[in-house]
Design an enzyme around this catalytic site. Structure first.
Site, PDB file in Angstrom:
ATOM      1  N   TYR A   1       5.587 -12.377  -5.075  1.00  0.00           N
ATOM      2  CA  TYR A   1       4.624 -11.284  -5.293  1.00  0.00           C
ATOM      3  C   TYR A   1       3.620 -11.680  -6.385  1.00  0.00           C
ATOM      4  O   TYR A   1       2.408 -11.589  -6.198  1.00  0.00           O
ATOM      5  CB  TYR A   1       5.381 -10.006  -5.673  1.00  0.00           C
ATOM      6  CG  TYR A   1       4.479  -8.831  -6.000  1.00  0.00           C
ATOM      7  CD1 TYR A   1       4.008  -7.997  -4.988  1.00  0.00           C
ATOM      8  CD2 TYR A   1       4.080  -8.561  -7.313  1.00  0.00           C
ATOM      9  CE1 TYR A   1       3.175  -6.924  -5.272  1.00  0.00           C
ATOM     10  CE2 TYR A   1       3.252  -7.484  -7.606  1.00  0.00           C
ATOM     11  CZ  TYR A   1       2.805  -6.669  -6.588  1.00  0.00           C
ATOM     12  OH  TYR A   1       1.973  -5.613  -6.887  1.00  0.00           O
TER      13      TYR A   1
ATOM     14  N   GLY B   1      -1.296  -2.313 -13.832  1.00  0.00           N
ATOM     15  CA  GLY B   1       0.092  -2.432 -14.283  1.00  0.00           C
ATOM     16  C   GLY B   1       0.912  -1.417 -13.497  1.00  0.00           C
ATOM     17  O   GLY B   1       0.424  -0.843 -12.517  1.00  0.00           O
TER      18      GLY B   1
HETATM   19  N1  LIG Z   1       2.786   0.523  -7.447  1.00  0.00           N
HETATM   20  C1  LIG Z   1       2.328  -0.114  -8.517  1.00  0.00           C
HETATM   21  O1  LIG Z   1       2.641   0.208  -9.666  1.00  0.00           O
HETATM   22  C2  LIG Z   1       1.368  -1.273  -8.319  1.00  0.00           C
HETATM   23  C3  LIG Z   1       1.000  -2.038  -9.443  1.00  0.00           C
HETATM   24  C4  LIG Z   1       0.101  -3.074  -9.272  1.00  0.00           C
HETATM   25  C5  LIG Z   1      -0.443  -3.328  -8.031  1.00  0.00           C
HETATM   26  N2  LIG Z   1      -0.061  -2.581  -6.967  1.00  0.00           N
HETATM   27  C6  LIG Z   1      -0.653  -2.893  -5.676  1.00  0.00           C
HETATM   28  O2  LIG Z   1      -1.105  -1.708  -5.050  1.00  0.00           O
HETATM   29  C7  LIG Z   1      -1.130  -1.911  -3.641  1.00  0.00           C
HETATM   30  C8  LIG Z   1      -0.430  -0.758  -2.941  1.00  0.00           C
HETATM   31  O3  LIG Z   1       0.937  -0.793  -3.293  1.00  0.00           O
HETATM   32  P1  LIG Z   1       1.868   0.508  -3.364  1.00  0.00           P
HETATM   33  O4  LIG Z   1       2.453   0.536  -4.707  1.00  0.00           O
HETATM   34  O5  LIG Z   1       1.124   1.685  -2.847  1.00  0.00           O
HETATM   35  O6  LIG Z   1       3.026   0.041  -2.345  1.00  0.00           O
HETATM   36  P2  LIG Z   1       3.589   0.685  -1.011  1.00  0.00           P
HETATM   37  O7  LIG Z   1       4.692  -0.236  -0.584  1.00  0.00           O
HETATM   38  O8  LIG Z   1       3.884   2.127  -1.223  1.00  0.00           O
HETATM   39  O9  LIG Z   1       2.374   0.573   0.018  1.00  0.00           O
HETATM   40  C9  LIG Z   1       2.060  -0.619   0.679  1.00  0.00           C
HETATM   41  C10 LIG Z   1       1.461  -0.311   2.038  1.00  0.00           C
HETATM   42  O10 LIG Z   1       1.175  -1.547   2.696  1.00  0.00           O
HETATM   43  C11 LIG Z   1       1.572  -1.437   4.044  1.00  0.00           C
HETATM   44  N3  LIG Z   1       1.836  -2.750   4.639  1.00  0.00           N
HETATM   45  C12 LIG Z   1       2.876  -3.595   4.422  1.00  0.00           C
HETATM   46  N4  LIG Z   1       2.775  -4.671   5.229  1.00  0.00           N
HETATM   47  C13 LIG Z   1       1.637  -4.508   5.947  1.00  0.00           C
HETATM   48  C14 LIG Z   1       0.985  -5.282   6.934  1.00  0.00           C
HETATM   49  N5  LIG Z   1       1.491  -6.442   7.378  1.00  0.00           N
HETATM   50  N6  LIG Z   1      -0.185  -4.817   7.443  1.00  0.00           N
HETATM   51  C15 LIG Z   1      -0.698  -3.635   7.038  1.00  0.00           C
HETATM   52  N7  LIG Z   1      -0.122  -2.848   6.119  1.00  0.00           N
HETATM   53  C16 LIG Z   1       1.034  -3.294   5.576  1.00  0.00           C
HETATM   54  C17 LIG Z   1       2.810  -0.560   4.019  1.00  0.00           C
HETATM   55  O11 LIG Z   1       3.081   0.000   5.301  1.00  0.00           O
HETATM   56  C18 LIG Z   1       2.416   0.471   2.969  1.00  0.00           C
HETATM   57  O12 LIG Z   1       1.736   1.567   3.549  1.00  0.00           O
HETATM   58  C19 LIG Z   1      -0.478  -3.268  -3.398  1.00  0.00           C
HETATM   59  O13 LIG Z   1      -1.484  -4.257  -3.252  1.00  0.00           O
HETATM   60  C20 LIG Z   1       0.301  -3.502  -4.662  1.00  0.00           C
HETATM   61  O14 LIG Z   1       0.540  -4.861  -4.918  1.00  0.00           O
HETATM   62  C21 LIG Z   1       0.826  -1.556  -7.082  1.00  0.00           C
END
Ligand SMILES: NC(=O)c1ccc[n+]([C@@H]2O[C@H](COP(=O)([O-])OP(=O)(O)OC[C@H]3O[C@@H](n4cnc5c(N)ncnc54)[C@H](O)[C@@H]3O)[C@@H](O)[C@H]2O)c1
Length: 253
Positions: free
Chosen positions: A158, A189
Site C-alpha cells: 500500500y 493521513g
Molecule cells: N481512510 C483513510 O484514512 C485514508 C487515508 C489516506 C488515503 N486514503 C485513500 O483514500 C482512498 C479511498 O479509501 P477509503 O478509505 O475510502 O477506502 P474504502 O476501502 O472504503 O474505499 C475504496 C473503494 O475502492 C473500491 N475499489 C477497490 N478495488 C477496486 C477496483 N479494482 N476498481 C474500482 N474500485 C475499486 C472499493 O469498492 C471501495 O468502494 C484510497 O485511495 C485510500 O488509499 C484513505
C-alpha cells in the site's frame, strides 16, 4: 453547463464524500466502482435530497474496475454519452491492506499495486489523453501520508503504491500542462472513515489520537472533498504537480 467529474471507487468511504462535496460545489458527478450495483445505489442516495440538496440529474452510477484499462475507456464514453461532457477525474479507488512486511506475498503485492498504482496510471492515460485533446481538464490522484513517510499501520505494498502515485502525478502534470490539464495529488493521513475504525483497534486509535497525531484528531473526509472541489475549479489552472498534505501535522516538510 456544470463541469462533469468521474470518481473511481466512489461507492463508499472517501470517494462518496468527494462526490458529495463536488455536488455541493456545483459539479455533476459520475460515481464509479467495481460493483455497478453499489455505484448506482450510492448515486441514487446522493441524488435524493430536498431544496438545495436536490441533486437529481447531476449524479449517476457506472461500473469501472480500475484493473482494466478498457473499463476506463468504456466508462469515459458512457459518462460522456450520459452527461454530454467530461471535465475531470479523481483516481480514488484503492485496496488498503495492513499485512506485516515480511508476510506480503508476490500475488498480494501485485494485486495492491495493480489496483492502486496501475489503476491510477490507466486513469491518467485514458482521461489525460481525452482531456488534453479537448484542451481542458482536471485530474486529482488520492495518494496517502503512507506514500510519504512509509505509514504506521499500512502494508508495504500500500505505502509503495502511494509513493508511486506521488511521482506519477508529477510525470503526468508535466506531460499535460501545456494542454490545459492539471494533475495534482492529495496525501491524507488517517481519516474519520469506516475503514480506519475497522483496521485500527480502539485502544491503538486512542493512543494515536492522544500521543501520535499532533492535532489529536482524525482527518475530515468532507474537508478532503472540499479540496478536491477547489482543485477541480476552472480558476485552479495554476496548480499542477502538487501534493496537498492533509495529515494533522503527522508529516511536515
Ligand atoms: N481512510 C483513510 O484514512 C485514508 C487515508 C489516506 C488515503 N486514503 C485513500 O483514500 C482512498 C479511498 O479509501 P477509503 O478509505 O475510502 O477506502 P474504502 O476501502 O472504503 O474505499 C475504496 C473503494 O475502492 C473500491 N475499489 C477497490 N478495488 C477496486 C477496483 N479494482 N476498481 C474500482 N474500485 C475499486 C472499493 O469498492 C471501495 O468502494 C484510497 O485511495 C485510500 O488509499 C484513505
Amino acid at each position: 453547463m456544470k463541469d462533469v467529474v468521474v470518481i473511481t471507487g466512489a461507492a463508499q468511504g472517501l470517494g462518496a464524500c468527494i462526490a458529495k462535496a463536488l455536488l455541493a460545489n456545483g459539479f455533476r458527478v459520475a460515481i464509479t466502482d467495481i460493483s455497478e450495483k453499489d455505484a448506482v445505489a450510492t448515486a441514487k442516495r446522493l441524488s435524493s435530497g430536498s431544496g438545495s440538496d436536490d441533486n437529481s440529474g447531476d449524479v449517476a452510477g457506472f461500473k469501472l474496475d480500475v484493473i482494466q484499462k478498457s473499463d476506463f475507456e468504456q466508462t469515459l464514453a458512457a459518462v460522456e454519452a450520459h452527461f454530454g461532457q467530461v471535465n475531470g477525474l479523481v483516481n480514488n479507488a484503492a485496496l488498503t491492506l495492513t499485512t506485516p512486511v515480511m508476510e506480503v506475498t508476490a500475488e498480494e503485492f501485485d494485486n495492491v499495486l495493480n489496483v492502486n498504482l496501475r489503476g491510477t496510471l490507466f486513469g491518467c492515460q485514458v482521461f489525460g489523453a481525452y482531456l488534453a485533446q479537448k484542451g481542458y481538464g482536471r485530474i486529482v490522484n488520492i495518494a496517502s501520508l503512507a506514500g510519504q513517510n512509509g505509514g504506521a499501520a499500512a502494508g508495504v505494498h500500500y505505502s509503495s503504491s502511494k509513493g508511486g502515485i506521488l511521482t506519477m502525478t508529477k510525470v503526468f502534470a508535466g506531460n499535460l500542462a501545456a494542454n490545459g490539464v492539471t494533475v495534482n495529488a492529495i496525501a491524507p493521513g488517517p481519516m474519520d472513515l469506516p475503514i480506519v475504525h475497522e483496521l485500527v483497534p480502539p485502544e491503538k486509535l486512542e493512543h494515536l489520537l492522544e500521543n501520535v497525531i499532533p492535532v489529536k484528531a482524525l482527518g475530515s473526509p468532507d474537508f478532503v472533498g472540499g479540496i478536491v472541489a477547489q482543485l477541480m475549479q476552472r480558476d485552479a489552472f495554476g496548480v499542477t504537480g502538487a501534493t496537498w498534505d492533509i495529515n494533522g501535522g503527522l508529516f511536515m516538510r
